[in-house]
Design a protein around this motif. Structure first.
Motif, short mmCIF file in Angstrom:
data_model
loop_
_atom_site.label_atom_id
_atom_site.label_comp_id
_atom_site.label_asym_id
_atom_site.label_seq_id
_atom_site.Cartn_x
_atom_site.Cartn_y
_atom_site.Cartn_z
N THR A 1 -6.03 4.87 -7.76
CA THR A 1 -5.36 5.92 -8.54
C THR A 1 -4.28 5.32 -9.44
O THR A 1 -4.28 5.56 -10.65
N THR A 2 -3.37 4.54 -8.88
CA THR A 2 -2.34 3.89 -9.69
C THR A 2 -2.55 2.38 -9.77
O THR A 2 -1.74 1.68 -10.38
N PRO B 1 0.81 -1.23 0.00
CA PRO B 1 0.00 0.00 0.00
C PRO B 1 0.84 1.28 0.00
O PRO B 1 0.31 2.35 -0.32
N ASP C 1 -1.19 3.42 -4.92
CA ASP C 1 -2.28 4.27 -4.45
C ASP C 1 -3.60 3.69 -4.94
O ASP C 1 -3.92 3.74 -6.13
N HIS C 2 -4.36 3.11 -4.01
CA HIS C 2 -5.60 2.41 -4.36
C HIS C 2 -6.55 3.32 -5.14
O HIS C 2 -6.81 4.45 -4.74
N GLU D 1 3.58 9.58 -10.72
CA GLU D 1 4.04 9.31 -9.36
C GLU D 1 5.50 8.87 -9.36
O GLU D 1 6.31 9.35 -8.57
#
Length: 403
Positions: A311-312, A304, A308-309, A348
């Motif tokens: 999002t990525t 985690p 990014d849950h 990111e």
């Protein structure tokens, strides 16, 4: 600054720990620092500008023969005496690196320890659960010899603190966005990874093929997703068993890939699958994001911190086969969503450079020296100045007076 690095694993092994260490050594050399690397196995004599000293070792048989446990010998002490380090860095202090931590204590040297592999979790996965409690106590004891303890993800910082480890800080995540890029996508690699069916959807996995990586968790999802291929990049003691279990699914096992081939494998996939529950960070997830490929991973360990849950990529509760399958299906079946998440992952990754992460590590070396009782420098040396010329931390020297 002169840094003695005791590590439980190094080249020619290739894994997340080795990648993080070699990239850091490269940046340390560019910043003007010197390192002595003490490592088991058959490492090279040098890595860049740094000396590598080979240490006697034995294989961790029968559980993990690729891993070798280093043995402290008089040669180790002679190398350390000749090098005269300002600080000692113990990487995963369990065997050889634990000796490095003890040697720093005996020599009255500043010590930094870093935690990259969740050994207690691995022992459980390898069927050695009864040793887990003793391993945890040993890890706590060796880490608490250090003035600074680094963890590679936020969840691992919290876990270390909960274990009773003191002086814990974060080793920032980083990834090489030049080597790993969406531009490395290659039709020939996709043809290879799909076993000649490039029109099928392609799910990729990269890493050591060992029991604790939980790759069996991908078997049922792949069976449930028609028109989808799985490619597994890597090698390890569990490969033969995995090949047997995945027989008939069209899964391709490539063995280890490096350099441009590895970059092409990442960028040629549609989705990266990461079901491991024992990661302290998951560098392969960051490499996938740098390649513009979203990740479906387990909501466990350090993953985690890398993903990014929503999002990525997506994070799934470990053991939830239905959930893992649904998230793979969602990404594989929605080109717009997959492209959006892939682009977000690339953005990111571009903020996560190895230079900035290494500057943070150098700052941690300085804190170890300061806490050990060093005095301020009259003039800043290479260890106290950022690559853009700005001060990193209050400059210090070691008790020997060297920068």
């Amino acid at each position: 600054m002169r840094i003695a690095v005791f590590t439980e694993t190094f080249l020619p092994n290739v894994d997340g720990v080795v990648t993080q260490l070699t990239r850091t050594l490269e940046e340390l050399g560019k910043m003007g620092h010197e390192a002595l690397v003490l490592a088991p196995g058959e490492p090279p004599d040098r890595y860049g500008s740094h000396i590598v000293a080979r240490v006697g070792s034995f294989p961790f048989r029968p559980w993990y023969p690729e891993i070798r446990a280093g043995l402290p010998t008089p040669r180790v002490e002679r190398a350390l005496t000749a090098f005269r380090p300002d600080v000692v860095h113990a990487v995963n202090p369990v065997c050889l690196a634990a000796y490095g931590a003890l040697s720093a204590r005996w020599r009255d040297l500043p010590l930094l320890a870093s935690f990259h592999t969740d050994i207690p979790q691995y022992l459980s996965a390898l069927g050695l659960g009864p040793l887990r409690g003793a391993a945890q106590r040993w890890i706590r004891a060796t880490h608490n010899l250090a003035q600074v303890n680094l963890r590679t993800s936020g969840p691992m910082v919290e876990k270390a603190t909960g274990m009773g480890i003191r002086n814990v800080a974060l080793w920032p995540k980083a990834v090489d966005t030049r080597s790993f890029s969406p531009a490395k996508a290659c039709p020939a690699m996709r043809f290879r990874l799909t076993h000649g069916h490039p029109e099928d959807r392609l799910v990729l996995s990269v890493g050591r093929l060992s029991r604790e990586k939980n790759l069996e968790a991908l078997l049922e999802p792949i069976r449930r997703l028609p028109g989808t291929r799985l490619a597994v990049v890597g090698d390890g003691p569990h490969r033969a068993e995995l090949e047997r279990r995945f027989a008939g699914t069209g899964t391709v096992f490539t063995g280890c890939l490096r350099g441009e081939q590895l970059a092409a494998a990442y960028a040629s996939a549609d989705v990266f699958a990461f079901p491991s529950t024992t990661e302290t960070l998951g560098l392969v997830a960051l490499e996938s994001l740098a390649s513009g490929v979203p990740v479906v991973g387990a909501r466990a360990g350090g993953i985690p911190f890398a993903v990014d849950h929503e999002t990525t990529g997506f994070l799934v509760v470990p053991g939830d086969t239905d959930g893992f399958t649904a998230r793979l299906r969602q990404l594989l079946g929605n080109d717009v969503l997959r492209a959006r998440m892939g682009a977000a992952g690339r953005v990111e990754a571009e903020s996560l450079g190895w230079r900035a992460a290494t500057e943070s590590v150098v700052g941690s070396y300085q804190r170890a020296i300061q806490r050990h009782g060093a005095r301020p420098l009259a003039h800043p040396g290479p260890s106290s100045v950022r690559h853009d010329g700005q001060p990193l931390l209050s400059p210090v020297v070691s008790p020997t007076g060297r920068t």
